[in-house]
Design a protein around this motif. Sequence first.
Motif, short mmCIF file in Angstrom:
data_model
loop_
_atom_site.label_atom_id
_atom_site.label_comp_id
_atom_site.label_asym_id
_atom_site.label_seq_id
_atom_site.Cartn_x
_atom_site.Cartn_y
_atom_site.Cartn_z
N ILE A 61 0.80 -1.20 -0.18
CA ILE A 61 0.07 0.11 0.15
C ILE A 61 0.80 1.42 -0.01
N LEU A 62 1.98 0.93 0.82
CA LEU A 62 2.65 2.35 1.09
C LEU A 62 3.46 2.70 -0.56
N LEU A 63 3.92 1.59 -1.06
CA LEU A 63 4.82 1.61 -2.30
C LEU A 63 3.77 2.17 -3.45
N PHE A 64 2.81 1.15 -3.74
CA PHE A 64 2.14 1.33 -4.83
C PHE A 64 0.81 2.29 -4.84
N SER A 65 0.10 2.54 -3.51
CA SER A 65 -0.82 3.44 -3.52
C SER A 65 -0.60 4.82 -3.13
N LEU A 66 0.22 5.00 -2.00
CA LEU A 66 0.40 6.14 -1.40
C LEU A 66 1.72 6.83 -2.09
N TRP A 67 2.77 6.03 -2.65
CA TRP A 67 4.03 6.82 -2.89
C TRP A 67 3.71 6.88 -4.87
N LEU A 68 3.63 5.69 -5.34
CA LEU A 68 3.55 5.84 -6.60
C LEU A 68 2.12 6.01 -7.29
N ARG A 69 1.12 5.96 -6.40
CA ARG A 69 -0.40 6.02 -6.88
C ARG A 69 -0.63 5.31 -8.00
N TRP A 70 -0.23 4.12 -8.21
CA TRP A 70 -0.59 3.11 -9.23
C TRP A 70 -2.10 2.39 -9.12
N ALA B 261 3.31 9.50 8.32
CA ALA B 261 4.15 8.70 9.29
C ALA B 261 4.54 7.45 9.24
N TRP B 262 5.01 7.07 8.08
CA TRP B 262 5.09 5.72 7.60
C TRP B 262 5.87 4.88 8.79
N TRP B 263 6.91 5.30 9.38
CA TRP B 263 7.78 4.79 10.07
C TRP B 263 7.09 4.08 11.14
N ILE B 264 6.02 4.46 11.86
CA ILE B 264 5.43 4.17 12.99
C ILE B 264 4.89 2.74 12.67
N SER B 265 4.52 2.19 11.51
CA SER B 265 4.26 0.79 11.30
C SER B 265 5.31 -0.24 10.61
N ILE B 266 6.11 0.71 9.95
CA ILE B 266 7.35 -0.05 9.28
C ILE B 266 8.34 -0.60 10.25
#
Lengths: 315, 294
Positions: free
Chosen positions: A152-161, B258-263
């Motif tokens: 989610i972090l990579l593809f939704s929030l950062w890349l928005r793909w 604040a992604w680091w809280i989960s990561i």
Amino acid sequence: MNLRFFGVKLFRAVVTLLLVVTFAFVILRLSGDPVEILLGDDVDQATLQHYRELYGLDRPLPEQYLRYFGGIARGDLGFSLTDERAVTTVIAEAVPATLLLGFTALLISLAVGVPLGIIAALNRNKIVDRFVMTFAVFGFSIPNFFLGILLILLFSLWLRWLPSSGMGTIWHLIMPAVTLGLSSAGSLARFTRSSMLDVLNRSYVRTAAAKGVPRLRRIAWHALPNAAIPLVTVLGFRLGDLIAGAIVTETVFAWPGVGRLLVSAVSARDLAVVQGVLLMTAVTMITANLLVDLIYGWIDPRIRTAGNSPGGDHA
Amino acid sequence: MPESQANIHAAPGATTRFLRRYPPLVLAAAGFVLFTLLVALAADWIAPYHYTTQDLANRLKAPAFLGGPEQYWLGTDELGRDLLSRLIYATRFSVVIAIAGTTIGAVVGTLLGFIAAHFRGWIEESVMMLVDAQASLPFILLALAVLAFFGNSLVLFILILGINGWETYARLARGMVISANTQGYAVAVRALGATPFTIYRRHILPNIASILIVQYTLNFPATILLETSMSFLGLGIQPPLTSLGQMLGAGRAHLLSAWWISILPGMMIFLTTLSISILGDWLRDRFDPTLRNR
């Protein structure tokens, strides 16, 4: 098919189902008054009593138990305490989403896990094997929810793909299915590898090599069918892992399936729905394992003549 | 083992022998497991703050290495609690709970396996039926139902984690005891007049212990994953207590800011289960004679 073999399996399946039903009933009824939990403290006794009667909770426990059994036999699992609809309807609405997710994930894990396992076994202790096994351990060790959140972090929030939650398009399916599929791909690769290695070491494969059978034919003709036998059993267990994984994965991606239904029902203390999901899963898995046993007996004649279960239960 | 000896062409040096015996990956895994255990043990001394200490003026701060305030190395959460301290205590809770849970499962399962193998008959049948029943349903389903309806007590949660996985030990122990009973050494000791209990305790248990220990190591990551999953869903460890899964789940709401809280807790779970899995595999390869002969 040996009838006795089938009979023993069927008997065990039915007993297991009875155990699960009883477990569900006892646990959920022991835990307190669901009506009070649902309605809270600020409701008068008459209302509480009305709902207790409505749900049959005022009867003695053995009677509730028998009624529950009777209900199940008729396909009636009671009503959801939160939205007053039949439990079967509520669950039936969620099943297609879970099936879609589960089948896609199963395909992904088979397509990734089995070939990797075979490749690793054929290159035992070489760099390819190390690489595959490292991947397998990674896949096994990374929790579903963490992998999901990374995606989610990579593809939704950062890349928005890709969309991070919900269901609808094929894009919504990708991340949940990959999350769920990859986690079992790792262990599937391990099982395939060890099962292959086990077979490759057997005397009949060595004999085939000694009499000059080409390597490819040896692998495809002598080794693979025998290596597939334990794999079939493992697939039965993988189904359980898939269901367990779906509970978490569906929650992470807000996928409207049975897993998410269960989590929200547990949070809302919706007894009937929780029981329904438990029973439905039990029936599905017991049926699947019964099928696995039958297929097992069919592909390995030694099992059905001995009347034993796979995995060496009664070795 | 003439087969494996035939593969050795030249006598390797001492370093090579050591590395062959203890691959770097295994050493690294053992190192990390040791590190995790030390962190769990020494949490009270090494954590800069208590895991519930709030600093509301410094909420959702980035880790120091990403430009956050100096005094919070790994940043803060939505209540301004120091993430490094929370991570340390979460590790302690997760590790302690997982050890307790795995041990309960191992003891109960092994005991039932011995009982089944000793008495045979209907007792064995009942144990195996329970094994089948447990294997027929994903355990997290049962665990979720029990926890949510009985409420969240820590003791109950640990007991539930203990019930998870007992069936593997029962199955293993039962099979091994039955086959050990017929083997020469057990027959000989019995002929000398030893009681069944003595045979089990002094002769059979030490003989099968290595396999049970390997199973313990293999089962441990599963316990951690179950605990963290349930805590992640909000149905395991409850605040103000914390565990790695609970931290991760609570941090989800702030993933974008604040992604680091989960990561951070996620990485901790991943590395811990990964290291123990690597160790477990290595142990199994060393102890399982059928694998060694290949």
